[in-house]
Enzyme design. Structure first.
Site, PDB file in Angstrom:
ATOM      1  N   GLU A   5       0.817  -1.216   0.000  1.00  9.98           N
ATOM      2  CA  GLU A   5       0.000   0.000   0.000  1.00  9.98           C
ATOM      3  C   GLU A   5       0.854   1.272   0.000  1.00  9.98           C
ATOM      4  O   GLU A   5       0.589   2.207   0.750  1.00  9.98           O
ATOM      5  CB  GLU A   5      -0.951   0.005   1.204  1.00  9.98           C
ATOM      6  CG  GLU A   5      -1.907  -1.180   1.198  1.00  9.98           C
ATOM      7  CD  GLU A   5      -2.912  -1.140   2.348  1.00  9.98           C
ATOM      8  OE1 GLU A   5      -4.077  -1.421   2.091  1.00  9.98           O
ATOM      9  OE2 GLU A   5      -2.515  -0.833   3.492  1.00  9.98           O
ATOM     10  N   GLU A  45     -12.775  -2.031  11.922  1.00 17.99           N
ATOM     11  CA  GLU A  45     -12.764  -1.365  10.620  1.00 17.99           C
ATOM     12  C   GLU A  45     -13.859  -1.888   9.706  1.00 17.99           C
ATOM     13  O   GLU A  45     -14.487  -1.113   8.982  1.00 17.99           O
ATOM     14  CB  GLU A  45     -11.381  -1.576   9.962  1.00 17.99           C
ATOM     15  CG  GLU A  45     -11.289  -1.049   8.535  1.00 17.99           C
ATOM     16  CD  GLU A  45      -9.900  -1.252   7.922  1.00 17.99           C
ATOM     17  OE1 GLU A  45      -9.000  -1.754   8.629  1.00 17.99           O
ATOM     18  OE2 GLU A  45      -9.728  -0.897   6.750  1.00 17.99           O
ATOM     19  N   ASP A  65      -8.295  -9.136   4.528  1.00 19.13           N
ATOM     20  CA  ASP A  65      -8.062  -7.948   5.354  1.00 19.13           C
ATOM     21  C   ASP A  65      -9.125  -7.796   6.432  1.00 19.13           C
ATOM     22  O   ASP A  65      -9.936  -6.883   6.351  1.00 19.13           O
ATOM     23  CB  ASP A  65      -8.021  -6.704   4.467  1.00 19.13           C
ATOM     24  CG  ASP A  65      -7.515  -5.489   5.227  1.00 19.13           C
ATOM     25  OD1 ASP A  65      -6.961  -5.665   6.316  1.00 19.13           O
ATOM     26  OD2 ASP A  65      -7.690  -4.366   4.720  1.00 19.13           O
TER      27      ASP A  65
END
Lengths: 719, 719
Positions: A308, A410, A382
């Protein structure tokens, strides 16, 4: 008459003290360390506490201070500290300090390791005592917290004969906290690290943070975001780091930092960060030595590299192992470790993103330095509401693998959805990798049993922030708690952990404990149902991951889009990861690969993770896939409604402050569960043109409405 | 014997309750509403409270609830609410609700206006009572807070005969809070407005915010940053705004929003935001009507236009008045107002930035709609530690001018420097503009007396955030408090306000009150001394405004640089604003202009604001300017050392939590004061090549060191 006076006085005082106790706001700040007054003094309750040491270290001092606080709160007055052993004394004996106890009074602590402890009801000089014995002061501290947990849970503290030692060595929180106090994926306010006012002002909250973590066995914390900022490695910040480390040290907690791989260029002015360049190696060695000058027990580095957008060794054609080993050499003389994250994906779009970590890391097995751990997320994607376990577990016998869990939610509704993650983590830890034959659970890989790792560890991405209740909600505290307890013992039961958390947090009354535990135990599956049922995944809004956005198919790269993961067309839905597709299933050991590759044996809850099937595919219960999918969404909402009703039944039994907050949050959760169902169904119908199954209410808005919603200020976004 | 029992029981209980009181953390959350237990029950202390109304409105309910909380805390038990007037009753009588009192029992409230009140010790039906009477429920609430303030301060509550009414109509906090919770110029955590969890979750903290503000007479709050985001005007956000407004309404506090001038384009899709365009006008009218649907008592708009990049009417060749009047027409039918900020500076660099607001606005006097106020900062630059008063005060007799004060300490050391701003504001408010002859103080302009304004008001840029103590430090709470008290009465004494704040916040003991008040009263001048003495200004670090940076001379535009303001050369220092220079002094009324234009009469503390003088210029005390300048820096440090010593002398008399935090902050302040002196002197010496005056220590580092310091993560920066 005298007795009467005593009784009247006592009753009156209870009333008065009750009033004042009530005046203390139940705002969640105390976490599970509330130490609620006991209805009656338990059998063998201690009368005094004796530290059987010549010198009381800061760690033993912390233990004594916790006993004092807890006993004042639970028993009405703090235990007296005494130098002499009297009847019903609580005796703290650390091998580290030598003790004044008579020969033979101490149980053997050979088996508990450097952090374990023994709790034992015994006699010394003929007097009944409770011993908390350990090799180290930290072990004693953990024993004290165990003892207080039993008392606070209303469990017996008589006839104790307990031996406990942590199954993993490194039990860390990972804060994804930026130096400007923004917390990436944080839903509970700002970072508690008040960098600007440090080191001049050391917030007393850091001590409470240390207490809470020590109470559940956490022994390390990485202070800064894995998307890292080299500034933290500069002297002004190292001075601040040292101030934090000084507060945490007595609680057995080491500080770790994230190392930005390009720091030698950014801070050192070097033309490269190539890990094989001698100047780069020298820079890191000098920098590391400097860090240890500030923090002599610095734990080491956590690194996100070549992922990322973060810099890394691949920028110079070097491998992850070459990058990690360079840092490992720098910390090795000081006893530090490097935790190198396996969450990588290349700049080029891979065939199937979930395969990449395995593909990159398995060939490196055996190439990492002794003090490197590779840190692997629980699943290959993820932190989704449900994923299969990560195929790396079991596949790197020569490389210590830490597991990385995400405590902050998240992808599971931020801080306003009640989702107990103990069950999610238990599902992963108890999964059988078959790596060394049947029964090679992920837990047995993580705790080193399967491959005899020299280092073992668990990392949890913190959900802690400046919100008064730390975690953004009361129930999110349970996830912090469960992480610590599972890190100590990856084989522990999620339900047992929930239960003990409830007792300390809300009430010891069995009916309340049962009710709240039941809510928690079904909560995560509810989220799976209303967000990503049947193995669907990553359907959340772009960037912030708030709310549903299954329609997104046009981001910078395909593997960022929900479409990439569901591949829904008029003909069917799901990601084919069999040999006809990406063959990701082949990364698992034979028996698992076979089970998941076949439609006959793949569990429903991973169906669309591994298979692309038609909308009218017949499920085991006879319904079509489409019927089943819609039913799952509706079941998720129904479960939230149950949770609401069950919580409502506790009215009057929970203090109004926490009761009302949970009630409000459940209402938000219910609304958002409905939104997830409706938006998802509206989208799937736009693809499959199928009518709604009978009895299912149509979405109240059209798809365009759901697509039009935007949330520019949703919290926790990466910056 | 019975008495003995009672006494023993009482003593014992006091002990117990004392213990539990101690358990309540003194973390500053309670602000000045701590209501510490009184040593003895005061004469005429009430026994019960009577709301002499047929219906108890939410506002009266809030008043009763505050009385209950305060009496429980100060007297040991909450006052009983009663329907009947008995001896020593506290009687709340609002003209708004009609009362059940006998004829003639009520004092006249004709003179107190819609928000004032009467406190009166009197008799009803022969029974001694204390009356709190007002025209409105809000007036009663303010009276209740006045009464409780007296009791909490240890003042007499017998023989009361008090009439009070606010001298200004609009008493507002201005939050510079972004929708992502970042607070521009905030040094106390995040925005307390938790937009993401609103409206589903309404933080109980909002109620405490309302209580605190009502207790000091604040009746409005602008929720959002003047550097504005049109998103707040969309329905999802208006729903959130309404939820906040619902909490604040019972406390007499109206909600205001910042209006982004380009919103008709951004939200409405119009091609222009020209205020003379009918479609733009219609858009604003419809949007405003929509806002009032959500918030029926919405206060109105606060606007920053054509300043620092904000859009505005000048983008279309229209005047500030044309822009303001368009919005004013939209809110007028609903009784709303527009507060239009005079803090403007053009895209082109002006000859002298401090002249610009006057130049732009004076010609517009008389052109604004009736419900527009122009909001003017206290000084012509930007909230510096010292500025002369703004020349607009007194220069716009036809236009209501609000004064804007900055409670948050952007330029006075953030939240770690102790700087009581009451003295700064008193200095401005008591300054004589001479606009309508001698004695036309700024206060008399602001409160409408000088020019008979239809609207009057004061706005304070909030220092409130999520920090547990709200303001970032305990002493910053005093600035919030002082703002409210001065907004109610701009002629109040800063020292009196400090004193009453200390009594409620720390202690009623006269020696403690004197000591702490003395610290506060000298604190702001200390900051002036160590940052910007002798009329110097704006020497702070670029962007974040943290620490000294007088050397900066090369930013995007000259009037952003410190050099622009000090103009130091080898020959001298200071900004010539006489007729030989920018002639800014001519914007003031004759007598003031004359005084400040002449070196013979300009006060030392504005010398370099108005004059450029040589380094060897002879000051009134015979020293050279250079000697005097250095002496001021050192005096600033010495004053902080005095403050430290005086605070240290209070050890044991203040709870350890607050004592320690203040101690730590004073240490930070001392270090930073030293930094300011040393960096400033190092820079001036690099310009003037002069030796240090005798006895003055040289800076420990060279100038390059001070220039090298960087603070990328300093809080509060604009985004």
């Amino acid at each position: 008459m005298k007795n009467f006076i005593k009784r009247v006085a006592a009753a009156f005082c209870l009333l008065v003290s009750g009033l004042f106790q009530h005046a203390v706001a139940e705002d969640g700040y105390e976490l599970w360390l509330r130490y609620e007054r006991l209805d009656q003094v338990p059998k063998a309750a201690p009368h005094s506490v004796v530290a059987a040491c010549s010198d009381v270290s800061p760690t033993l001092d912390a233990a004594l201070s916790e006993i004092s606080r807890a006993s004042a709160s639970m028993l009405g007055q703090p235990l007296k500290q005494s130098g002499k052993i009297s009847r019903n004394a609580l005796v703290l004996a650390s091998g580290a300090c030598g003790t004044s106890l008579p020969d033979g009074a101490l149980p053997t602590v050979d088996q508990v390791g450097p952090e374990g402890y023994v709790l034992q009801s015994t006699r010394i000089n003929g007097k009944p005592v409770t011993l908390i014995a350990a090799q180290s002061d930290a072990g004693v501290l953990y024993g004290v917290f165990d003892y207080l947990r039993r008392m606070s849970s209303g469990d017996a503290v008589a006839d104790l004969d307990v031996t406990s030692r942590p199954k993993t060595k490194l039990r860390l929180l990972n804060h994804w906290d930026n130096l400007d106090r923004h917390v990436e994926r944080g839903y509970s306010g700002q970072s508690i690290w008040d960098w600007h006012r440090l080191p001049g002002y050391v917030d007393p909250r850091y001590t409470d943070y240390a207490r809470a973590n020590a109470s559940i066995g956490i022994n390390g914390t990485s202070l800064t975001n894995v998307n890292s900022d080299a500034t933290v490695l500069t002297p002004p910040y190292l001075e601040k780091v040292a101030a934090i480390a000084n507060v945490l040290r007595p609680y057995g907690i080491k500080v770790y930092l994230t190392a930005r791989f390009s720091a030698p260029m950014e801070l050192g002015g070097l033309p490269t960060a190539d890990p094989l360049d001698p100047a780069v190696q020298a820079w890191w060695q000098a920098k590391t030595d400097e860090i240890y000058d500030y923090v002599p027990d610095f734990g080491g580095f956590l690194v996100k590299a070549n992922s990322e957008g973060q810099p890394g060794p691949q920028d110079y054609g070097r491998s992850h192992a070459e990058g990690a080993n360079m840092l490992a050499r720098a910390v090795a003389p000081h006893g530090g470790v490097v935790m190198w994250r396996a969450f990588v994906y290349s700049a080029e779009e891979p065939e199937d993103r979930v395969k990449q970590a395995y593909t990159e890391f398995v060939p490196l097995d055996g190439q990492f330095a002794d003090n490197v751990l590779v840190q692997v997320k629980n699943g290959p994607l993820d932190f989704q509401p449900r994923e299969p376990f990560h195929p790396l577990f079991g596949a790197m016998p020569e490389t210590p693998l830490m597991i990385e869990l995400q405590i902050t939610k998240e992808y599971l509704g931020f801080s306003t959805h009640l989702a107990y993650l103990g069950t999610l983590w238990e599902e992963v830890l108890s999964a059988d990798t078959h790596a060394e034959g049947e029964g090679t659970t992920v837990a047995s890989v993580v705790d080193g049993e399967a491959h005899d790792y020299a280092y073992t560890g668990m990392a949890g991405v913190s959900n802690i922030g400046t919100d008064r209740n730390w975690a953004g909600s009361i129930f999110d505290q349970a996830n912090w708690y469960a992480f610590g307890r599972l890190a100590w013992n990856p084989d522990a039961s999620a339900e047992d952990i929930a239960r003990e958390w409830v007792k300390q947090t809300f009430s010891r009354k069995p009916e309340i404990v049962n009710e709240i535990t039941a809510i928690m135990m079904k909560s995560r599956e509810a989220v799976v149902d209303y967000m990503t049922p049947l193995g669907l995944t990553h359907l959340m809004g772009t960037g912030h991951h708030y709310g549903p956005a299954p329609w997104v198919d046009d981001l910078g790269r395909a593997d960022w889009t929900p479409y990439y993961y569901h591949k829904a067309t008029r003909d069917g839905i799901g990601f084919d990861r069999t040999e006809n597709g990406s063959d990701a299933v082949d990364q698992y050991a034979g028996p698992i690969a076979q089970e998941w590759a076949s439609l006959d044996t793949v569990p429903d809850n991973l169906l669309l993770w591994f298979h692309h099937v038609p909308w009218d595919y017949e499920m085991r219960d006879g319904s079509t896939l489409w019927q089943s999918l819609v039913a799952h969404y509706s079941r998720g909402i129904a479960t939230v409604e149950e949770m609401q009703a069950e919580w409502a039944s506790l009215k009057g039994q929970i203090d109004p402050e926490r009761f009302n907050q949970v009630t409000d949050y459940l209402k938000i959760q219910h609304e958002e569960a409905q939104w997830w169902r409706d938006a998802s169904i509206a989208y799937w119908q736009s693809i499959n043109d199928l009518p709604l199954p009978e009895g299912e209410a149509p979405p109240p808005h059209d798809l365009e409405y759901y697509k039009s919603l935007s949330f520019p200020n949703a919290p926790g976004q990466g910056e």
